[in-house]
Scaffold this active site. Structure first.
Site, PDB file in Angstrom:
ATOM      1  N   ALA A   8       0.817  -1.211   0.000  1.00  0.00           N
ATOM      2  CA  ALA A   8       0.000   0.000   0.000  1.00  0.00           C
ATOM      3  C   ALA A   8       0.848   1.257   0.000  1.00  0.00           C
ATOM      4  CB  ALA A   8      -0.928  -0.018   1.202  1.00  0.00           C
ATOM      5  N   CYS A   9       1.856   1.317  -0.820  1.00  0.00           N
ATOM      6  CA  CYS A   9       2.822   2.411  -0.792  1.00  0.00           C
ATOM      7  C   CYS A   9       2.456   3.527  -1.767  1.00  0.00           C
ATOM      8  CB  CYS A   9       4.208   1.877  -1.140  1.00  0.00           C
ATOM      9  SG  CYS A   9       4.684   0.444  -0.147  1.00  0.00           S
ATOM     10  N   THR A  10       3.052   4.695  -1.540  1.00  0.00           N
ATOM     11  CA  THR A  10       2.910   5.832  -2.444  1.00  0.00           C
ATOM     12  C   THR A  10       4.305   6.331  -2.796  1.00  0.00           C
ATOM     13  OG1 THR A  10       0.844   6.472  -1.346  1.00  0.00           O
ATOM     14  CG2 THR A  10       1.884   8.107  -2.770  1.00  0.00           C
ATOM     15  N   GLU A 105       7.205  -0.560  -4.613  1.00  0.00           N
ATOM     16  CA  GLU A 105       5.869  -0.021  -4.829  1.00  0.00           C
ATOM     17  C   GLU A 105       5.059  -1.119  -5.508  1.00  0.00           C
ATOM     18  OE1 GLU A 105       2.722   2.572  -5.020  1.00  0.00           O
ATOM     19  OE2 GLU A 105       4.665   3.087  -4.166  1.00  0.00           O
ATOM     20  N   ARG A 253      -4.721   9.156  -4.796  1.00  0.00           N
ATOM     21  CA  ARG A 253      -3.436   9.602  -4.246  1.00  0.00           C
ATOM     22  C   ARG A 253      -2.623  10.363  -5.291  1.00  0.00           C
ATOM     23  NH1 ARG A 253      -0.853   4.393  -2.358  1.00  0.00           N
ATOM     24  NH2 ARG A 253      -2.598   3.262  -3.268  1.00  0.00           N
TER      25      ARG A 253
END
Length: 479
Positions: A8-10, A105, A253
């Site tokens: 769940a990375c940005t 990611e 996002r």
């Protein structure tokens, strides 16, 4: 393979001509599926081992690697053998040649692509990528090629996006299936945002300077009739997904980050066509990247802790900063400084909305003590736990603690920039082992200052909280 949920990375990438000071920056939030994922900040020393083999305790893959490994920073799991954290998950680091790698990611290939090039469960997973790449490369471009060869040989166990940078350029690589991948160099005057979905768009096979790709990828797409477009080669369209989950979990996002850096552009947070790369309407600072990675749709109706918006709007989209964020990093490469002080690893533990980014020089022989201490339970002597406690207290009484938390974050931010300047100036006459020892000691001082300020704020929160028990009554002081 143990799927530990590091998905769940940005990601934010910034080219050198897009930044205020000419830095190349790659940055990412590492989010976890559980509330707790204890992280450390460590240093892997340079080494030379004949017939070096990396063995993943996650997928079981054994990867043959070069004998010589460069010194490299890392942000691994504190307890790699726990059931839900099998493997190192080094996540992010800068090696002694000022090459930065951040992995991973998580991205997802679509069902048709995976039908013809499925993931390889016993292949390379995200637990391994930093460990098998970062210590062995001399440039960002070399990093892409190095990992590409390993994927061709061993296959990929997961869909992943990997960030690479040196003092000249930033690259983003996407591996959505078992063996096929592409990578794009971020234009020097641009930035890019990746939010857990295949993001790279048009691939120019006539431009190997700005694009790299797996051998045979065009033929693979042609053989299995995977291209939905009438012309061109749009990697996102061919390999990626466009689902309801994307429009709730991912695209908002990218929308918010671009809204912040390009407020003049109107887009929907649920759009399928938010560009991967844009040119900001201003030069981008470290503070801008910190703001994006610590944001929660601030000043919009989608802010889950904001005053505006209905309950539906506040919970409609997955936020950028989460209580599940384990750590966040900004890997900054400064081309206009001496090589010995060019690499800075900004590190935030816990919920980035409430915790500070602390800058550490990476030309070091050790990391600060409190950042590498393993404590399986809550402890004020462990940096991860300390910042998790700070985030918990701030969120639990957000209206009461918001202003003091904002002041604390701004004060630490000012201190951080002042420290970088002071240390860089003092380091000018130093070189070699003397410089490395100096930077190691200065990092320790930086950590001690920030830790003490954090403890002071937590103590302030605790004292204030004692006054707000529901088991209370207006008392006569004479009783």
């Amino acid at each position: 393979m143990s799927n530990t949920g590091h998905q769940a990375c940005t990601t934010v990438l910034v080219g050198k001509k897009a930044s205020v000071d000419g830095s190349v920056m790659i940055a990412r939030n590492e989010d976890f599926h559980e509330a707790i994922s204890v992280k450390l900040f460590t240093l892997e020393p340079a080494s030379e081992v004949q017939n070096r083999i990396y063995h993943s305790r996650n997928t079981g893959v054994r990867v043959a690697l070069p004998d010589k490994a460069l010194r490299c920073t890392s942000v691994p799991q504190a307890f790699p053998l726990l059931k839900d954290a099998v493997g190192e998950y080094g996540e992010a680091g800068i090696n002694e040649k000022n090459v930065a790698v951040s992995s991973t990611e998580s991205v997802y290939g679509n069902p048709r692509v995976l039908a013809f090039d499925p993931l390889v469960p016993e292949g390379i997973g995200e637990d391994a990528i930093n460990s098998i790449v970062a210590p062995f490369i001399s440039s960002a471009r070399e990093g892409v090629a190095f990992l590409g060869k390993l994927i061709a040989q061993y296959g990929s166990a997961e869909g992943n996006g990997i960030l690479f940078a040196d003092t000249e350029e930033a690259w983003y690589m996407e591996i959505p299936c078992g063996h096929y991948w592409v990578a794009q160099r971020i234009p020097d005057d641009c930035y890019a945002i990746a939010p857990n979905q295949v993001s790279i768009e048009h691939i120019d096979f006539s431009n190997p300077n700005d694009f790299m790709w797996a051998e045979g990828i065009a033929a693979f797409v042609d053989t299995y009739k995977l291209n939905p477009d009438r012309e061109g080669f749009n990697f996102r369209h061919i390999f990626g997904t466009s689902t309801e989950k994307d429009r709730v979990y991912n695209t908002p996002r990218a929308w918010f980050a671009q809204k912040y850096l390009n407020p003049e552009i109107e887009q929907s947070p649920a759009s399928n066509d938010i560009p991967f790369i844009r040119k900001a309407n201003r030069l981008i600072s470290v503070e801008d990247v910190q703001y994006i990675l610590s944001s929660h749709y601030n000043e919009t109706v989608y802010d889950p802790i904001g005053a505006a918006g209905s309950e539906y709007e506040k919970t409609r989209f997955r936020s950028i900063s989460l209580s599940r964020t384990a750590e966040s990093h900004i890997l900054q490469l400064r081309p206009d400084t001496a090589a010995g002080v060019a690499g800075i690893q900004w590190l935030a533990f816990g919920t980035t909305a409430f915790t500070p980014y602390v800058p550490f020089f990476t030309n070091i022989n050790d990391t600060p003590k409190i950042y590498k201490k393993r404590t399986p339970s809550v402890s004020l002597d462990n940096a991860y736990w300390l910042f998790k406690i700070l985030g918990f207290f701030t969120e639990s009484r957000y209206r009461a603690f918001r202003d003091s938390n904002t002041t604390y974050l701004r004060d630490i931010q000012s201190y951080a920039f002042r420290r970088i300047h002071e240390i860089t100036e003092k380091a000018k006459p130093l070189s070699g082992a003397e410089l490395t020892a100096f930077l190691t000691a200065e990092n320790e001082k930086t950590a001690q200052y920030v830790i003490q300020k954090t403890r002071d704020l937590i103590a302030e929160y605790m004292l204030e909280s004692f006054n707000h028990s529901k088991l209370s009554f207006t008392m006569d002081k004479n009783l």
